[in-house]
Motif scaffolding. Structure first.
Motif, PDB file in Angstrom:
ATOM      1  N   VAL A  89      -1.702  22.675  14.640  1.00  0.00           N
ATOM      2  CA  VAL A  89      -0.486  22.815  14.220  1.00  0.00           C
ATOM      3  C   VAL A  89       0.320  21.621  14.699  1.00  0.00           C
ATOM      4  N   ASN A  90       0.415  21.464  15.882  1.00  0.00           N
ATOM      5  CA  ASN A  90       1.208  20.740  17.014  1.00  0.00           C
ATOM      6  C   ASN A  90       0.643  19.215  17.109  1.00  0.00           C
ATOM      7  N   ILE A  91      -0.546  19.001  17.084  1.00  0.00           N
ATOM      8  CA  ILE A  91      -1.472  18.114  17.435  1.00  0.00           C
ATOM      9  C   ILE A  91      -1.273  17.311  15.491  1.00  0.00           C
ATOM     10  N   ILE A  95       2.359  22.919   6.652  1.00  0.00           N
ATOM     11  CA  ILE A  95       0.965  23.456   5.117  1.00  0.00           C
ATOM     12  C   ILE A  95      -0.067  23.575   6.657  1.00  0.00           C
ATOM     13  N   LEU A  96       0.176  23.125   7.076  1.00  0.00           N
ATOM     14  CA  LEU A  96      -1.582  23.917   8.073  1.00  0.00           C
ATOM     15  C   LEU A  96      -1.055  24.866   8.571  1.00  0.00           C
ATOM     16  N   ALA A  97       0.916  24.789   9.161  1.00  0.00           N
ATOM     17  CA  ALA A  97       0.853  26.098   9.731  1.00  0.00           C
ATOM     18  C   ALA A  97       1.124  27.316   9.058  1.00  0.00           C
ATOM     19  N   LEU A  98       0.835  27.909   7.799  1.00  0.00           N
ATOM     20  CA  LEU A  98       0.834  28.559   6.594  1.00  0.00           C
ATOM     21  C   LEU A  98      -0.584  29.601   7.306  1.00  0.00           C
ATOM     22  N   ILE A 124       4.087   1.328   1.996  1.00  0.00           N
ATOM     23  CA  ILE A 124       5.521   2.790   1.495  1.00  0.00           C
ATOM     24  C   ILE A 124       4.466   4.011   1.722  1.00  0.00           C
ATOM     25  N   ILE A 125       4.909   4.985   2.270  1.00  0.00           N
ATOM     26  CA  ILE A 125       5.325   6.231   2.334  1.00  0.00           C
ATOM     27  C   ILE A 125       6.022   7.047   1.449  1.00  0.00           C
ATOM     28  N   ASP A 126       5.480   7.990   0.484  1.00  0.00           N
ATOM     29  CA  ASP A 126       5.839   8.184  -0.761  1.00  0.00           C
ATOM     30  C   ASP A 126       5.946   9.569   0.181  1.00  0.00           C
ATOM     31  N   TRP A 127       7.095  10.533   1.082  1.00  0.00           N
ATOM     32  CA  TRP A 127       7.575  11.802   1.629  1.00  0.00           C
ATOM     33  C   TRP A 127       7.391  13.040   0.344  1.00  0.00           C
ATOM     34  N   HIS A 128       6.202  13.774   0.161  1.00  0.00           N
ATOM     35  CA  HIS A 128       6.101  14.963  -1.397  1.00  0.00           C
ATOM     36  C   HIS A 128       6.350  16.033   0.365  1.00  0.00           C
ATOM     37  N   ASN A 129       5.996  16.584   0.777  1.00  0.00           N
ATOM     38  CA  ASN A 129       6.390  16.917   1.915  1.00  0.00           C
ATOM     39  C   ASN A 129       6.071  17.184   3.413  1.00  0.00           C
ATOM     40  N   LEU A 130       5.685  17.825   4.739  1.00  0.00           N
ATOM     41  CA  LEU A 130       5.411  17.790   5.640  1.00  0.00           C
ATOM     42  C   LEU A 130       3.764  18.007   5.854  1.00  0.00           C
ATOM     43  N   GLY A 131       3.061  17.261   5.827  1.00  0.00           N
ATOM     44  CA  GLY A 131       1.767  18.060   6.070  1.00  0.00           C
ATOM     45  C   GLY A 131       1.136  18.945   7.073  1.00  0.00           C
ATOM     46  N   TYR A 132       1.967  18.673   8.220  1.00  0.00           N
ATOM     47  CA  TYR A 132       1.853  19.642   9.375  1.00  0.00           C
ATOM     48  C   TYR A 132       2.513  21.340   9.230  1.00  0.00           C
ATOM     49  N   ILE A 159       1.084  -1.218  -0.288  1.00  0.00           N
ATOM     50  CA  ILE A 159       0.093   0.087   0.281  1.00  0.00           C
ATOM     51  C   ILE A 159       0.636   1.409  -0.425  1.00  0.00           C
ATOM     52  N   MET A 160       1.251   2.392  -1.171  1.00  0.00           N
ATOM     53  CA  MET A 160       1.911   2.986  -1.075  1.00  0.00           C
ATOM     54  C   MET A 160       0.696   4.475  -0.951  1.00  0.00           C
ATOM     55  N   VAL A 161       0.894   5.380  -0.027  1.00  0.00           N
ATOM     56  CA  VAL A 161      -0.071   6.517   0.418  1.00  0.00           C
ATOM     57  C   VAL A 161       1.636   7.711   0.153  1.00  0.00           C
ATOM     58  N   GLN A 162       0.276   8.787  -0.304  1.00  0.00           N
ATOM     59  CA  GLN A 162       1.151  10.563  -0.631  1.00  0.00           C
ATOM     60  C   GLN A 162       1.119  10.820   0.741  1.00  0.00           C
ATOM     61  N   ASN A 163       2.349  11.167   1.550  1.00  0.00           N
ATOM     62  CA  ASN A 163       2.054  12.900   2.282  1.00  0.00           C
ATOM     63  C   ASN A 163       2.764  14.015   1.835  1.00  0.00           C
ATOM     64  N   PRO A 164       2.315  14.861   2.088  1.00  0.00           N
ATOM     65  CA  PRO A 164       0.649  14.943   2.900  1.00  0.00           C
ATOM     66  C   PRO A 164      -0.267  14.594   1.749  1.00  0.00           C
ATOM     67  N   PRO A 165      -1.921  14.478   2.075  1.00  0.00           N
ATOM     68  CA  PRO A 165      -2.647  14.874   3.322  1.00  0.00           C
ATOM     69  C   PRO A 165      -1.991  13.743   4.288  1.00  0.00           C
ATOM     70  N   SER A 166      -1.726  14.543   5.722  1.00  0.00           N
ATOM     71  CA  SER A 166      -1.778  12.590   6.552  1.00  0.00           C
ATOM     72  C   SER A 166      -2.628  12.265   7.476  1.00  0.00           C
ATOM     73  N   ILE A 167      -3.320  13.140   7.172  1.00  0.00           N
ATOM     74  CA  ILE A 167      -4.449  12.979   7.592  1.00  0.00           C
ATOM     75  C   ILE A 167      -5.802  12.599   7.369  1.00  0.00           C
ATOM     76  N   PRO A 168      -6.501  11.327   7.367  1.00  0.00           N
ATOM     77  CA  PRO A 168      -6.518  10.254   7.807  1.00  0.00           C
ATOM     78  C   PRO A 168      -5.713   9.462   7.892  1.00  0.00           C
TER      79      PRO A 168
END
Length: 533
Positions: free
Chosen positions: A187-189, A175-178, A165-173, A139-148
């Motif tokens: 953002v911390n959660i 983007i939320l911090a923007l 397999i996690i394909d890390w494109h960026n960090l989801g948190y 199972i390959m998943v794109q991140n972000p989005p991270s939730i859920p």
């Protein structure tokens, strides 16, 4: 009336919650049955919590898995048209997730948000568990989005034995911090969620070395780790005049009438805004025109410089920098060309102006598009040398536009400073030099002065435009960047050359997506007997 409506919202929330748990119970029962089955070898489910057609990297993953003989399930939302191979390869199945019920948009956010998340959880679990006949090997998943999604693939993978397999494109948190600020509770959660469910997987893929180093050091990732730089598919290329001509025959009707006085006149099918046929071609009633060797289209000498910028119109791309740079270029072009005209009149010369007109085409969709395009319309009413328009292209026409352009512009700044813009990759694949906004890991892709130029502000971008476009279409500075790109695209990236470059701190490594994927991902997903047999 208001009371009745509130009561209706309350009933809907209760109904949605009960339905969610009913569906969840049904899924759990099916999961317990599938736990008895071993994962099907040579199969993969690829999860994208977004528009499949606007997720090029995940579409390329699906294509590569399918060509390797994997039964491939690509899961995401329906929207833009996907690449042709996703519908032409028999072992790829597109599974579209259903959108949240329309009523969700009409109820208060405090009720809508949990309903939307519950609906996503139910539809994703249903698709992964029930819609796929047997648990996939991967199972390959794109991140972000991270939730859920991260939590869901961990749950399903853990219960069925599928390798995640996690394909890390960026960090989801990040983007939320923007939107909310780095210190916001949510953002911390989100960061804790991403660390908890993203730390351990069978394999982690990263778009940059910087992202791999950061996550290894800060989060202590567990599993195989490999950097898979974005690369365009092999069909991306610099377009010859014939392809440019055919593209603008198709796009002719979508070009705004307001550009009629700015662009060279077009008389389809014989002349377009950028090309012309010298001599009369044979008539054809077909939408695709066949041209004889004596009537091959050529680029017009009076054409404007075609610049392209692809944007998602989000806060991590400061479109205001481009607007200010175009404003500065307009002023300098007027001044330079007025001076040149005065000089030419004394010598009775008819040379082309020193700085050309710029046709700036912006592609993409996003939340800030209407705001910025309204600002553009106000600014360019009195512009003589610059016009900026927005176009939305089908997937097959997008690389053709890039291959027809003279210069690309990237405004991507990265919310995490750890990812790289796919748009630059696409532009390089089409032989298009790029002016890019500087940020931390940009040198992994763009080499200043070799395949493009870096800018930090609008003034620098305007200076680069002036340098690269002076005496267009015969610009030595622009031709030099083009030559470097073409040379890199023509040299295959062997394993030996790749290793040498990374050991010696290479100037620039390049290669098509398929070559890169086979070198990095293929060894991770094939068993030893298949890999070396």
């Amino acid at each position: 009336m208001i009371a009745n409506e509130s009561h209706g919202f309350h009933d809907f929330f209760i109904f949605a919650t009960l339905s969610f748990f009913a569906v969840l119970l049904f899924i759990v029962v099916n999961v317990s049955q599938k736990v008895q089955q071993t994962p099907k070898l040579r199969s993969v489910a690829i999860l994208v919590l977004g528009d499949v057609g606007r997720s090029p990297r995940m579409m390329y993953h699906a294509e590569s898995f399918a060509k390797l003989g994997f039964d491939t399930y690509l899961i995401g939302y329906k929207g833009s048209k996907p690449i042709l191979s996703l519908t032409s390869l028999s072992n790829i199945r597109l599974s579209y997730l259903s959108e949240s019920p329309p009523l969700v948009t009409r109820i208060p956010f405090v009720l809508a948000a949990p309903i939307k998340i519950m609906y996503q959880i139910a539809t994703i679990l249903y698709t992964l568990v029930y819609d796929i006949p047997r648990p996939p090997e991967f199972i390959m998943v794109q991140n972000p989005p991270s939730i859920p999604t991260l939590a869901l693939v961990c749950l399903v993978g853990g219960m069925t034995g599928s390798k995640v397999i996690i394909d890390w494109h960026n960090l989801g948190y990040s983007i939320l911090a923007l939107k909310l600020g780095k210190t916001h509770l949510l953002v911390n959660i989100a960061k804790r969620f991403e660390i908890r469910f993203g730390r351990s997987a069978y394999a982690h893929l990263f778009v940059t070395n910087a992202m791999r180093n950061h996550l290894e050091q800060e989060w202590g990732l567990i599993g195989h780790k490999a950097v898979l730089h974005d690369r365009p598919p092999s069909h991306f290329h610099k377009c010859p005049p014939l392809e440019v001509h055919e593209l603008f025959i198709r796009l002719g009707r979508s070009i705004p009438p307001s550009l009629a006085d700015f662009l060279p006149g077009a008389s389809l099918p014989y002349t377009t805004q950028l090309t012309e046929i010298l001599g009369l071609p044979p008539y054809s009633a077909s939408p695709t025109y066949a041209f004889s060797s004596l009537s091959t289209p050529a680029l017009r000498k009076d054409r404007p410089a075609l610049l392209v910028s692809s944007t998602s119109w989000t806060p991590d791309e400061d479109f205001g920098i481009l607007l200010e740079a175009l404003k500065l270029y307009e002023s300098r072009a007027r001044e330079a060309n007025l001076t040149d005209c005065n000089s030419q009149s004394k010598h009775n010369s008819k040379e082309r102006p020193v700085l050309p007109r710029i046709w700036m085409v912006i592609t993409g969709k996003g939340p800030l598009k209407d705001r910025y395009m309204a600002e553009v319309e106000l600014l360019q009413k009195n512009w003589q040398y610059v016009k900026c328009t927005s176009l939305w292209l089908e997937a097959e026409d997008y690389p053709l536009l890039l291959g027809s352009a003279d210069l690309g512009v990237s405004l991507h700044s990265s919310s995490s400073a750890l990812d790289l813009p796919m748009k630059i990759v696409d532009m390089f694949g089409c032989g298009l030099p790029v002016c890019a906004l500087d940020f931390a890991c940009l040198p992994e892709l763009l080499k200043d002065g070799i395949n493009g130029l870096v800018f930090k502000n609008a003034s620098q971008l305007a200076e680069h435009l002036e340098t690269l476009l002076t005496s267009f279409p015969s610009s030595s500075a622009l031709d030099s960047l083009r030559t470097n790109l073409q040379r890199a695209l023509q040299v295959p990236l062997s394993v030996e050359r790749y290793n040498h470059q990374h050991q010696e701190g290479a100037d620039w490594e390049w290669g098509p997506w398929s070559e890169n994927w086979d070198r990095v991902v293929k060894p991770l997903v094939l068993r030893d007997s298949e890999r070396f047999g």
